[in-house]
Design a protein around this motif. Sequence first.
Motif, short mmCIF file in Angstrom:
data_model
loop_
_atom_site.label_atom_id
_atom_site.label_comp_id
_atom_site.label_asym_id
_atom_site.label_seq_id
_atom_site.Cartn_x
_atom_site.Cartn_y
_atom_site.Cartn_z
N UNK A 1 7.01 0.41 14.90
CA UNK A 1 6.61 -0.71 14.23
C UNK A 1 7.16 -0.49 12.72
N UNK A 2 7.50 -1.73 11.91
CA UNK A 2 8.29 -1.43 10.52
C UNK A 2 7.03 -0.83 9.81
N UNK A 3 5.89 -1.10 10.20
CA UNK A 3 4.72 -0.54 9.01
C UNK A 3 4.61 0.87 9.37
N UNK A 4 4.78 1.39 10.57
CA UNK A 4 4.79 2.91 10.83
C UNK A 4 6.00 3.75 9.98
N UNK A 5 7.03 2.89 10.36
CA UNK A 5 8.35 3.42 9.72
C UNK A 5 8.15 3.51 7.90
N UNK A 6 7.51 2.52 7.67
CA UNK A 6 7.40 2.31 6.11
C UNK A 6 6.28 3.51 5.74
N UNK A 7 5.39 3.80 6.27
CA UNK A 7 4.33 4.86 5.69
C UNK A 7 5.12 6.06 5.93
N UNK A 8 6.02 6.32 6.65
CA UNK A 8 6.81 7.71 6.80
C UNK A 8 7.84 7.60 5.87
N UNK A 9 8.74 6.52 5.54
CA UNK A 9 9.70 6.92 4.56
C UNK A 9 9.75 6.12 3.37
N UNK A 10 9.00 5.48 3.12
CA UNK A 10 8.97 4.55 2.09
C UNK A 10 8.67 5.63 0.50
N UNK A 11 9.84 5.39 -0.45
CA UNK A 11 9.52 6.31 -1.55
C UNK A 11 9.13 5.39 -2.63
N UNK A 12 8.90 4.22 -2.68
CA UNK A 12 8.33 3.37 -3.89
C UNK A 12 6.92 3.82 -3.98
N UNK A 13 6.46 4.41 -5.10
CA UNK A 13 5.30 4.89 -5.41
C UNK A 13 4.15 3.68 -5.72
N UNK A 14 4.67 2.25 -6.05
CA UNK A 14 4.22 1.17 -6.12
C UNK A 14 3.94 0.26 -4.95
N UNK A 15 4.29 0.67 -3.77
CA UNK A 15 4.52 -0.06 -2.71
C UNK A 15 3.20 -0.19 -1.85
N UNK A 16 2.84 -1.39 -1.33
CA UNK A 16 1.63 -1.54 -0.48
C UNK A 16 2.09 -2.12 0.78
N UNK A 17 2.04 -1.25 1.81
CA UNK A 17 2.64 -1.32 2.94
C UNK A 17 4.08 -2.10 3.11
N UNK A 18 4.84 -1.63 2.04
CA UNK A 18 6.31 -2.28 1.76
C UNK A 18 6.37 -3.66 1.99
#
Length: 205
Positions: free
Chosen positions: A127-144
């Motif tokens: 899922x995109x949510x799972x990939x987001x939690x693993x790779x997203x480097x935005x400190x202000x993001x909320x579930x991308x």
Amino acid sequence: MMKYIYASLFLLIFAACNQKADTRSEEIIIDRAANIEQAYKVVEKYPFIKLYPLSSEKDTTAVDKKLFSLNIGDTATIEGNYYKVIADTGNYTFRAQYILLDAAVLTHAHIDSLRTLIQQQYAAGKSFEELNSKYNMDPNQKDGDTGPFTAGMMVKPFEDAIARHKQGDIFTVDVPDKKWYFVVKKTYADVGEKIRIVLGFKKGN
């Protein structure tokens, strides 16, 4: 007598070849228009080419729906007309999910490799949510999740890329001046009235 028949046949073949060449040259003229300003110049110079502003709320024929299904820059022949989608304008909102990779921290080679990996893993069923939690480097993001936004609220390359794509598309966006590199999933269809600018001409006219 035969030489007159051959001459007539030659003229018919020559005319047919010229018509094909002319049609192709008209397609090339349309293909070269890359934005609204260039589209207006094409219409001014070539009266047989028309500019069609289509409303997502009001223009709902089968042809209109096919044109709205295309991406910006796409061309298509529909019911004898040749079209190119030039741009979208209008008052509407977008929404997407994103994974940010920061070039201030990662090398470009590492970013390219990660973006390929993310897209492969998504295609394989993660899922995109799972990939987001693993790779997203935005400190202000909320579930991308961008949340709903309108034009002017995000950096332009990011907005433009989302506007060009359809709901469900996965794509990359580069914002090199900020060292931001994204994998984006367009999560919702655009809401509101979209005005799609299309160039077209009828073949054989």
